[in-house]
Scaffold this active site. Structure first.
Site, PDB file in Angstrom:
ATOM      1  N   ALA A  19     107.693   0.128  44.352  1.00 50.68           N
ATOM      2  CA  ALA A  19     107.790  -0.552  43.070  1.00 50.68           C
ATOM      3  C   ALA A  19     106.446  -0.351  42.372  1.00 50.68           C
ATOM      4  CB  ALA A  19     108.069  -2.025  43.300  1.00 50.68           C
ATOM      5  N   GLY A  47     109.402  -0.171  47.830  1.00 54.36           N
ATOM      6  CA  GLY A  47     110.655  -0.029  47.092  1.00 54.36           C
ATOM      7  C   GLY A  47     111.237   1.376  47.173  1.00 54.36           C
ATOM      8  N   GLU A  49     104.151  -3.372  51.977  1.00 50.96           N
ATOM      9  CA  GLU A  49     103.949  -4.497  51.047  1.00 50.96           C
ATOM     10  C   GLU A  49     102.980  -5.533  51.577  1.00 50.96           C
ATOM     11  OE1 GLU A  49     106.925  -3.163  51.834  1.00 50.96           O
ATOM     12  OE2 GLU A  49     108.266  -3.156  50.106  1.00 50.96           O
ATOM     13  N   GLU A  64     113.121   1.406  50.327  1.00 49.16           N
ATOM     14  CA  GLU A  64     114.280   0.519  50.137  1.00 49.16           C
ATOM     15  C   GLU A  64     115.332   1.176  49.256  1.00 49.16           C
ATOM     16  OE1 GLU A  64     111.446  -2.514  48.863  1.00 49.16           O
ATOM     17  OE2 GLU A  64     112.328  -3.857  50.344  1.00 49.16           O
TER      18      GLU A  64
HETATM   19  C1  HXC Z   1     102.037   2.242  40.718  1.00 44.50           C
HETATM   20  C2  HXC Z   1     101.295   4.063  41.925  1.00 44.50           C
HETATM   21  C3  HXC Z   1     102.012   3.613  43.075  1.00 44.50           C
HETATM   22  C4  HXC Z   1     102.757   2.406  42.955  1.00 44.50           C
HETATM   23  C5  HXC Z   1     100.966   5.435  43.574  1.00 44.50           C
HETATM   24  N1  HXC Z   1     100.676   5.186  42.293  1.00 44.50           N
HETATM   25  N2  HXC Z   1     101.775   4.497  44.066  1.00 44.50           N
HETATM   26  N3  HXC Z   1     101.317   3.389  40.769  1.00 44.50           N
HETATM   27  N4  HXC Z   1     102.728   1.773  41.757  1.00 44.50           N
HETATM   28  N5  HXC Z   1     103.478   1.920  43.956  1.00 44.50           N
HETATM   29  C6  HXC Z   1      99.823   5.978  41.405  1.00 44.50           C
HETATM   30  C7  HXC Z   1      98.340   5.805  41.724  1.00 44.50           C
HETATM   31  O1  HXC Z   1      97.847   4.626  41.147  1.00 44.50           O
HETATM   32  C8  HXC Z   1      97.775   7.049  41.119  1.00 44.50           C
HETATM   33  O2  HXC Z   1      97.672   6.875  39.723  1.00 44.50           O
HETATM   34  C9  HXC Z   1      98.860   8.087  41.375  1.00 44.50           C
HETATM   35  O3  HXC Z   1     100.061   7.351  41.588  1.00 44.50           O
HETATM   36  C10 HXC Z   1      98.574   8.936  42.587  1.00 44.50           C
HETATM   37  O4  HXC Z   1      98.377   8.087  43.698  1.00 44.50           O
HETATM   38  P1  HXC Z   1      97.109   8.183  44.674  1.00 44.50           P
HETATM   39  O5  HXC Z   1      96.983   6.859  45.337  1.00 44.50           O
HETATM   40  O6  HXC Z   1      95.923   8.724  43.945  1.00 44.50           O
HETATM   41  O7  HXC Z   1      97.613   9.291  45.693  1.00 44.50           O
HETATM   42  P2  HXC Z   1      97.154   9.493  47.218  1.00 44.50           P
HETATM   43  O8  HXC Z   1      95.694   9.229  47.351  1.00 44.50           O
HETATM   44  O9  HXC Z   1      97.708  10.810  47.626  1.00 44.50           O
HETATM   45  O10 HXC Z   1      97.910   8.328  48.039  1.00 44.50           O
HETATM   46  C11 HXC Z   1      99.321   8.316  48.119  1.00 44.50           C
HETATM   47  C12 HXC Z   1      99.838   6.931  48.608  1.00 44.50           C
HETATM   48  C13 HXC Z   1      99.187   5.843  47.726  1.00 44.50           C
HETATM   49  C14 HXC Z   1      99.429   6.738  50.070  1.00 44.50           C
HETATM   50  C15 HXC Z   1     101.346   6.935  48.520  1.00 44.50           C
HETATM   51  O11 HXC Z   1      99.422   6.163  46.341  1.00 44.50           O
HETATM   52  C16 HXC Z   1      99.721   4.477  47.976  1.00 44.50           C
HETATM   53  O12 HXC Z   1      99.376   3.839  48.966  1.00 44.50           O
HETATM   54  N6  HXC Z   1     100.550   3.954  47.054  1.00 44.50           N
HETATM   55  C17 HXC Z   1     101.049   2.602  47.112  1.00 44.50           C
HETATM   56  C18 HXC Z   1     102.095   2.477  48.160  1.00 44.50           C
HETATM   57  C19 HXC Z   1     102.629   1.069  48.232  1.00 44.50           C
HETATM   58  O13 HXC Z   1     101.891   0.111  48.506  1.00 44.50           O
HETATM   59  N7  HXC Z   1     103.948   0.898  47.957  1.00 44.50           N
HETATM   60  C20 HXC Z   1     104.557  -0.393  47.982  1.00 44.50           C
HETATM   61  C21 HXC Z   1     104.536  -0.966  46.605  1.00 44.50           C
HETATM   62  S1  HXC Z   1     105.141  -2.642  46.580  1.00 44.50           S
HETATM   63  P3  HXC Z   1      96.264   7.078  38.943  1.00 44.50           P
HETATM   64  O14 HXC Z   1      96.640   6.755  37.516  1.00 44.50           O
HETATM   65  O15 HXC Z   1      95.292   6.160  39.571  1.00 44.50           O
HETATM   66  O16 HXC Z   1      95.960   8.529  39.171  1.00 44.50           O
HETATM   67  C22 HXC Z   1     106.813  -2.501  46.610  1.00 44.50           C
HETATM   68  C23 HXC Z   1     107.633  -3.739  46.648  1.00 44.50           C
HETATM   69  C24 HXC Z   1     106.814  -4.967  46.470  1.00 44.50           C
HETATM   70  O17 HXC Z   1     107.357  -1.459  46.603  1.00 44.50           O
HETATM   71  C25 HXC Z   1     107.607  -6.212  46.326  1.00 44.50           C
HETATM   72  C26 HXC Z   1     106.719  -7.260  45.696  1.00 44.50           C
HETATM   73  C27 HXC Z   1     107.442  -8.312  44.930  1.00 44.50           C
END
Ligand code: HXC
Length: 260
Positions: A66, A111, A134, A114
């Site tokens: 998400a 997400g 998360e 999911e």
């Molecule tokens: C918004 C995201 C994103 C996300 C990545 N990006 N994941 N933006 N939401 N979930 C964006 C980054 O900010 C970045 O933008 C660009 O995508 C590239 O990501 P990087 O982090 O630079 O890439 P990398 O270093 O290769 O790392 C890849 C990754 C990492 C390991 C997948 O991006 C990561 O950990 N992402 C988050 C994963 C996560 O936590 N997902 C769960 C989300 S919560 P910029 O503009 O900075 O270049 C969820 C449900 C939550 O899904 C429910 C709560 C109510």
């Protein structure tokens, strides 16, 4: 139809839907949800479309979750009052009777994992990585991760993944029953489309019923599920496609489906 955050194209009787925010690793924001709801509704209502494939644009991600940037400033009351995440399941799972496949090409996190698990099954590239990270954001899965992942891989692995946020690679995901098959990265979409075309060529009512039956195994006791299966089987025997399918087998020819 024009979408902002996805693309959708018809390949014969198969709809290929691609999450298309590669610069954000296809993170799922509210526009993605609106676009997917519209694309799935178009797929579901088009009699010529029989199976769909959902994948992610770019080499790195199916969907990295998400959209954290969209959620960061939202208040708890907003999440609650919007019943945030509810529409993913109601539209993509409950309202979609036709089969669809997730073709996971890279990160499927939070997400993203999911969403992949909402599909009828997952085919993954050898670069795929699944996880529910998360907890590292101070939250927990909200689109089915604690439930669908646990049903798919069992309590031990699901609990470990949710509590540590660790990722599972494609090989472990296949071994654990999360995905149907791992394929070489470069042939992922072709393989998924080929599998979807096989399903699309099946008698359409039988495809819907087979999907319903397998899904019922997650909702019912064994006794209820077996009765449900027999009744649906018995109903299918009344279709023209049942008569055609059995005649075609006996006459050693391909069946010509009427879809009724
Ligand atoms: C918004 C995201 C994103 C996300 C990545 N990006 N994941 N933006 N939401 N979930 C964006 C980054 O900010 C970045 O933008 C660009 O995508 C590239 O990501 P990087 O982090 O630079 O890439 P990398 O270093 O290769 O790392 C890849 C990754 C990492 C390991 C997948 O991006 C990561 O950990 N992402 C988050 C994963 C996560 O936590 N997902 C769960 C989300 S919560 P910029 O503009 O900075 O270049 C969820 C449900 C939550 O899904 C429910 C709560 C109510």
């Amino acid at each position: 139809m024009g979408y902002e955050t996805i693309t959708a194209e018809q390949r014969g009787a198969v709809t290929l839907i691609t999450l298309n925010r590669p610069q954000a690793l296809n993170a799922l924001n509210s526009q993605v949800l609106e676009d997917l709801i519209a694309a799935f509704a178009a797929f579901e209502s088009d009699d010529g479309q029989r199976c769909a494939v959902l994948t992610g644009a770019g080499d790195k991600a199916f969907a990295a979750g998400a959209d954290i940037k969209e959620m960061a400033d939202k208040a708890a009351a907003d999440f609650f009052l919007e019943d945030f995440f509810a529409r993913w399941t109601s539209h993509l799972v409950k309202a979609t009777r036709k089969p669809w496949i997730a073709a996971v090409n890279g990160f499927a996190l939070g997400g993203g994992c999911e969403l992949a698990m909402m599909a009828d099954f997952i085919i993954a590239s050898e670069k795929a990585k699944f996880g529910q990270p998360e907890i590292k954001l101070g939250v927990a899965p909200g689109m089915g991760g604690s439930q669908r992942l646990t049903r798919a891989v069992g309590k031990a692995k699901a609990m470990e993944m949710c509590l540590t946020g660790r990722m599972m690679d494609a090989e472990e995901a296949e071994r654990s029953g999360l995905i149907a098959r791992v394929v070489p990265h470069d042939s992922l979409v072709d393989e998924a489309l080929k599998t979807a075309a096989t399903i699309a060529a099946m008698p359409p009512m039988a495809a819907i019923v087979n999907k319903e039956m397998v899904n019922a195994a997650y909702e019912m006791t064994l006794d209820q599920g077996l009765l449900h299966e027999r009744r649906l089987f018995q109903i299918l025997t009344a279709t023209e496609d049942k008569a055609e399918g059995m005649a075609a087998f006996i006459e050693k020819r391909e069946g010509q489906w009427k879809g009724r």
